[in-house]
Design an enzyme around this catalytic site. Structure first.
Site, mmCIF file in Angstrom:
data_model
loop_
_atom_site.group_PDB
_atom_site.id
_atom_site.type_symbol
_atom_site.label_atom_id
_atom_site.label_comp_id
_atom_site.label_asym_id
_atom_site.label_seq_id
_atom_site.Cartn_x
_atom_site.Cartn_y
_atom_site.Cartn_z
ATOM 1 N N SER A 54 -6.498 34.133 44.208
ATOM 2 C CA SER A 54 -7.196 35.075 43.652
ATOM 3 C C SER A 54 -7.097 34.826 42.126
ATOM 4 C CB SER A 54 -6.682 36.266 44.089
ATOM 5 O OG SER A 54 -5.418 36.577 43.481
ATOM 6 N N LYS A 115 -2.070 39.888 39.322
ATOM 7 C CA LYS A 115 -3.430 39.998 38.558
ATOM 8 C C LYS A 115 -3.276 39.958 37.261
ATOM 9 C CE LYS A 115 -5.262 40.640 42.787
ATOM 10 N NZ LYS A 115 -6.021 39.689 43.659
#
Length: 260
Positions: A54, A115
């Site tokens: 991701s 993230k």
């Protein structure tokens, strides 16, 4: 007449007391070493392995990274097993736009995710046709060109440079128009929270998606573990400690990369 030789003294067997003292000393030395290692892990740095794609292209599956716990102060998330010791953060420092952060997943604190911080407390964040807007202003984007996804070579993606309002520049992956998360409502980030996104924009369950959809939702500041600083080394996907023949399947070109 010859004299019988004097008997020679046999070496004394170590007493049980001295053996016990030696065992106690060894145990104490090991305990001190483990205590120091645990303290360093809680207070200063902690290693993590990237389990998913991701955050491509900056981080790929198999990267072994070091996370600084000094960056944002300490919370219960800083400790192994997330014990309910206290609320909030001790010596808190705010994350900055563009920081790559490791955090405990709000809906399941046993999981640690990674993230990039896009929105700070008080910000209004929206995504329109794949472009991020913070407080009504688009983050500048530059198309770099198509490439193959590092972890899925059969997938073609566009490399897009992006720059935050404070000047942090990094590269994202765009899988094309019309993807889930390409168009959103306006998110208002409340005090004590952050809005985070993965750099692999069309392969990331992040703050664009609610916990009920498998996403992060808005990230509480107290869930931050630390800031990702450097890729120390990297294994190719499929390598495992349980498979000794894969231990040398290394991605040598990723060693000692500063995380931007």
């Amino acid at each position: 007449m010859t004299e019988n030789p004097a008997p020679t003294a046999s070496p004394a067997a170590p007493s049980s007391a001295s053996l016990w003292r030696e065992v106690v000393e060894i145990v104490r030395t090991v305990a001190i070493a483990l205590g120091v290692a645990l303290a360093l892990r809680i207070v200063l740095f902690q290693p993590f392995t990237i389990p998913s794609s991701s955050m491509e292209p900056g981080l790929v599956t198999g990267d072994y990274i070091v996370v600084s716990k000094l960056a944002y102060g300490w919370s219960r998330a800083s400790f192994p097993l997330n014990p309910p010791l206290f609320q909030g953060r001790f010596l808190e420092r705010q994350a900055q736009r563009g920081d790559v952060v490791v955090f405990r997943l709000p809906r399941d604190p046993s999981q640690t995710w990674i993230k990039r911080v896009i929105g700070l407390p008080g910000d209004h964040v929206q995504i329109r046709r794949g472009q991020v807007f913070v407080n009504g202003t688009a983050l500048p984007q530059t198309a770099i060109g198509p490439t193959q996804d590092h972890d899925a070579p059969d997938r073609t993606v566009m490399q897009v440079g992006e720059t935050t309002p404070n000047g942090r520049a990094y590269v994202t992956y765009d899988g094309g128009p019309g993807q889930p998360g390409d168009d959103t409502d306006v998110y208002v980030v409340p005090a004590g929270y952050y809005f985070v996104m993965g750099d692999n924009r069309d392969n990331s369950l992040d703050s664009r998606f609610s916990p009920s959809m498998g996403g992060v939702g808005l990230l509480p500041a107290e869930n931050l573990v630390g800031r990702a600083k450097i890729v120390m080394l990297s294994w190719k996907p499929g390598a495992s400690l349980l498979k000794p023949w894969t231990w040398l399947d290394l991605q040598w070109d990723r060693f000692f990369r500063v995380i931007r």
